[in-house]
Design an enzyme around this catalytic site. Structure first.
Site: not given
Length: 315
Positions: A126, A165, A252
């Protein structure tokens, strides 16, 4: 096959505070699980040092890199966003994480090991050029891809990111590059942080067509991920014919994970891992370096990593 495992106890010293999901116990759980399954004894454990800051500044703006260190020295509790918790040593530890990943790719390129898994923190996918996001300070995998092209002279490097994500930082750091293919599978952006990674984000300028986002709806599990791999990911990799494969390995998307809404099982992570090993065997002379990203349920994380590392060891 010789698989290297990159880890240092200093990664535990990145103190994100009580209750933070990206916590030192994640690495402790991984170490215990690998030892319990008797995998650790067969893993090579190389030494490594912090990356040169000039290498990090090749993708991150120098003022951002310096700001990371300054904020840590000042005793700030976070940088840019409360999610990105820091302590006095966090920037140094992030620099060490980059060093681990760069050492891993150097060893694989030199033929000293066949592949590697980097159990590092803080994670990296990120991190933007000029700001921290989502627990990440420096773009570990993006920097490794850049290193492979600039130092080792590779013409085609692929990154597959199966963290739940979207890897916004990796994408934005590299999206103008035709020599680096970035593929991200993630929960659809409307429903999950960081709300990027739509299908129509496919690169810019010379890099047009070298980004593939595969957003999947909530509750997607093994079948949906397998369909995405078979119909999009593997064909794109076969078309690109990478010379080296990097994996942003986030666990995740597991059904137990508290930060997302997917239902991937340990068997699903095992299947994806073996598919990627097969791609590397076909196109990359088996050259793979995998880097830990997310995964916040300790049991699911440790099971996923065990399956993933076993797939690397059996390549």
């Amino acid at each position: 096959m010789t698989t290297a495992f990159f880890y240092d106890d200093r990664f535990l010293e990145h103190d994100t505070g009580r209750g933070h999901p990206e916590r030192p116990d994640r690495l402790r759980a991984i170490l215990l699980a690998l030892a319990h399954e008797e995998l650790m004894k067969d893993l090579k454990r190389p030494s490594f040092e912090k990356a040169d800051l000039e290498l990090i500044k090749a993708l991150h703006k120098p003022e951002y890199v310096e700001r990371c260190f300054d904020e840590c020295r000042k005793g700030a509790s976070y940088i840019d966003t409360p999610d990105s918790a820091i302590c006095a040593d966090s920037a140094d530890i992030a620099q060490l994480a980059v060093g681990a990943v760069l050492r891993a790719v150097d060893m694989v390129m030199a033929g000293e090991v066949d592949n590697a898994f980097c159990a590092v923190r803080p994670p990296g996918h990120h991190a933007e050029a000029d700001k921290s996001m989502g627990f990440c300070l420096f773009g570990n995998v993006a920097l490794a891809a850049h290193h492979l092209t600039k130092v080792h002279g590779l013409e085609r490097v692929a990154i597959v990111d199966f963290d739940v994500h979207h890897g916004n930082g990796t994408q934005h750091l590299l999206e103008y590059r035709p020599d680096i293919l970035f593929i991200s599978l993630h929960q659809e952006p409307l429903t999950l942080y960081p709300n990027t990674g739509y299908c129509n984000e496919y690169g810019k300028g010379a890099g047009l067509g070298f980004t593939l986002n595969v957003p999947l709806p909530p509750d997607s599990g093994d079948i949906e991920y397998q369909d995405a791999f078979n119909n999009q990911v593997i064909p794109k990799l076969d078309e690109f014919k990478p010379q080296f494969l990097l994996i942003s390995a986030g666990f995740d998307a597991a059904e137990e994970d508290p930060l997302a809404e997917m239902t991937v099982t340990t068997e699903g992570f095992d299947w994806m891992s073996r598919c990627l090993v097969d791609v590397a065997r076909c196109h990359c002379e088996g050259r793979v370096v995998s880097v830990l990203e997310g995964g916040y349920d300790l049991d699911a994380l440790s099971r996923g990593v065990v399956a993933h590392v076993a797939a690397l060891m059996q390549a």
